[in-house]
Design a protein around this motif. Sequence first.
Motif, PDB file in Angstrom:
ATOM      1  N   MET A 306      27.318  13.980  15.073  1.00  9.89           N
ATOM      2  CA  MET A 306      26.405  12.934  15.522  1.00  9.89           C
ATOM      3  C   MET A 306      25.576  13.428  16.710  1.00  9.89           C
ATOM      4  O   MET A 306      24.395  13.097  16.837  1.00  9.89           O
ATOM      5  N   LYS A 307      26.198  14.233  17.569  1.00 15.60           N
ATOM      6  CA  LYS A 307      25.435  14.840  18.666  1.00 15.60           C
ATOM      7  C   LYS A 307      24.380  15.804  18.105  1.00 15.60           C
ATOM      8  O   LYS A 307      23.250  15.875  18.609  1.00 15.60           O
ATOM      9  N   GLU A 308      24.722  16.524  17.036  1.00 15.35           N
ATOM     10  CA  GLU A 308      23.739  17.397  16.386  1.00 15.35           C
ATOM     11  C   GLU A 308      22.581  16.568  15.833  1.00 15.35           C
ATOM     12  O   GLU A 308      21.418  16.979  15.910  1.00 15.35           O
ATOM     13  N   MET A 309      22.884  15.402  15.300  1.00 13.13           N
ATOM     14  CA  MET A 309      21.835  14.503  14.820  1.00 13.13           C
ATOM     15  C   MET A 309      20.910  14.104  15.964  1.00 13.13           C
ATOM     16  O   MET A 309      19.680  14.148  15.826  1.00 13.13           O
ATOM     17  N   LYS A 310      21.507  13.727  17.091  1.00 17.58           N
ATOM     18  CA  LYS A 310      20.692  13.309  18.235  1.00 17.58           C
ATOM     19  C   LYS A 310      19.820  14.461  18.715  1.00 17.58           C
ATOM     20  O   LYS A 310      18.630  14.287  19.019  1.00 17.58           O
ATOM     21  N   ASP A 311      20.402  15.652  18.775  1.00 16.59           N
ATOM     22  CA  ASP A 311      19.635  16.826  19.213  1.00 16.59           C
ATOM     23  C   ASP A 311      18.488  17.126  18.251  1.00 16.59           C
ATOM     24  O   ASP A 311      17.459  17.688  18.659  1.00 16.59           O
ATOM     25  N   ALA A 312      18.660  16.733  16.975  1.00 16.24           N
ATOM     26  CA  ALA A 312      17.613  16.956  15.973  1.00 16.24           C
ATOM     27  C   ALA A 312      16.573  15.840  15.979  1.00 16.24           C
ATOM     28  O   ALA A 312      15.612  15.892  15.203  1.00 16.24           O
ATOM     29  N   GLY A 313      16.790  14.809  16.811  1.00 13.61           N
ATOM     30  CA  GLY A 313      15.792  13.755  16.947  1.00 13.61           C
ATOM     31  C   GLY A 313      16.167  12.410  16.382  1.00 13.61           C
ATOM     32  O   GLY A 313      15.361  11.477  16.422  1.00 13.61           O
ATOM     33  N   SER A 314      17.371  12.256  15.856  1.00  8.96           N
ATOM     34  CA  SER A 314      17.771  10.951  15.316  1.00  8.96           C
ATOM     35  C   SER A 314      18.028   9.965  16.446  1.00  8.96           C
ATOM     36  O   SER A 314      18.203  10.357  17.608  1.00  8.96           O
ATOM     37  N   TYR A 315      18.063   8.672  16.102  1.00  3.87           N
ATOM     38  CA  TYR A 315      18.376   7.624  17.073  1.00  3.87           C
ATOM     39  C   TYR A 315      19.707   7.025  16.655  1.00  3.87           C
ATOM     40  O   TYR A 315      19.861   6.558  15.514  1.00  3.87           O
ATOM     41  N   ASN A 316      20.696   7.026  17.575  1.00  3.67           N
ATOM     42  CA  ASN A 316      22.068   6.713  17.199  1.00  3.67           C
ATOM     43  C   ASN A 316      22.624   5.462  17.867  1.00  3.67           C
ATOM     44  O   ASN A 316      22.453   5.272  19.080  1.00  3.67           O
ATOM     45  N   TYR A 317      23.310   4.659  17.059  1.00  6.33           N
ATOM     46  CA  TYR A 317      23.997   3.462  17.534  1.00  6.33           C
ATOM     47  C   TYR A 317      25.507   3.676  17.410  1.00  6.33           C
ATOM     48  O   TYR A 317      25.984   4.172  16.382  1.00  6.33           O
ATOM     49  N   VAL A 318      26.238   3.267  18.420  1.00 10.78           N
ATOM     50  CA  VAL A 318      27.696   3.371  18.406  1.00 10.78           C
ATOM     51  C   VAL A 318      28.281   1.997  18.692  1.00 10.78           C
ATOM     52  O   VAL A 318      27.830   1.295  19.612  1.00 10.78           O
ATOM     53  N   GLN A 319      29.272   1.616  17.910  1.00  6.98           N
ATOM     54  CA  GLN A 319      29.913   0.308  18.088  1.00  6.98           C
ATOM     55  C   GLN A 319      30.698   0.276  19.395  1.00  6.98           C
ATOM     56  O   GLN A 319      31.396   1.235  19.745  1.00  6.98           O
ATOM     57  N   ASP A 320      30.628  -0.845  20.107  1.00  4.95           N
ATOM     58  CA  ASP A 320      31.317  -0.930  21.395  1.00  4.95           C
ATOM     59  C   ASP A 320      32.806  -1.204  21.224  1.00  4.95           C
ATOM     60  O   ASP A 320      33.277  -1.605  20.163  1.00  4.95           O
TER      61      ASP A 320
END
Length: 365
Positions: A306-320
């Motif tokens: 998921m961090k690789e996704m963010k580094d590639a430009g994705s926008y990420n949501y994580v449940q609290d």
Amino acid sequence: MKKIRVVVVDDSALVRGLLTEIINRQKDMECVGAANDPLIAREMIRELNPDVITLDIEMPKMDGIDFLARLMRLRPMPVVMISTLTERGAEVTMRALELGAVDFVAKPRIGLAEGINELATQIVEKVRIAASAHIRRATQTGLPTTTDAKTGGAALPLRSEHVPIGRVSTEKLICIGASTGGTEAIKEILTRMPADSPGIVITQHMPPGFTTSFAARLNSLCQITVQEAVNGERILPGHAYIAPGGKQFRVDKSGANYVCIVEDGELVNRHRPSVEVLFKSVARVVGRNAFGVMLTGMGNDGAKAMKEMKDAGSYNYVQDEASCIVFGMPREAILHGAADEVLPLLGIADALLSKLGATTDRYRV
């Protein structure tokens, strides 16, 4: 060390004995009671106050589903279902998860003693997870809020004044990862997605034989089409694709189209399907056109990817944490710096739609 106190509920003396032995072999847990029907179990729970119960589905006097519905309404507690590897067993298991069971173990139809002993590690792991899970009281009926969103089941809050998302839905891809507690969390998101939402790809940790019923159940409740992923199939807007149990699932590109790749593969982070496999492929193939969603689950599967996704430009949501059954996977994603937003479960779908260019008024639930 305070031991996890477990009550085993199963009409089979053999299964009760095997589960009792498996539990008592663990240094951190003990079987404090074993009941052959729910009526006896009810009294045991009152007297022994266990931390977790294991519950069979098919039993005399009252089946496991009826008992679970009453239990979660009156005395919510962690429950691990003992299911059978049959089509009906899978359907009923999905119902048990809706009612609030934390997880399930699929017992074999033949070679019961050998099969359950082979599942010992899985059984005790799920009991441990259940003991630390956040349990919520079920509704009075325990029933879902709709019958069929596609054919006009009226109770589900559908969107009004819908304005199509349009061209963006053919470019974007939503990818979801989940484990323990994830079946209901995924349902919460997908039932809020409009028929023209971007394509959605999902990895939920689940064994073979159960994802077909899971997909069919979701398909009956959602405006989008929900199905098991098929190798080589094009990923379409308004569709969600669930990783088949026992297979690895990733995304690739064929020309301008995203496609599903479903294959046999090694276990990754002890899982097949693995969130890591899906998210890593999305980082490589989809990049900034992706939205990542990490939901409730034990462990760390998918956090690095998921961090690789963010580094590639994705926008990420994580449940609290407050809305998770188990905060393990979301916590790891946050610690890895993979989250753009940490939100309660009920806020994730609206946040996605807002980010896609829709206003909250158009998709208010």
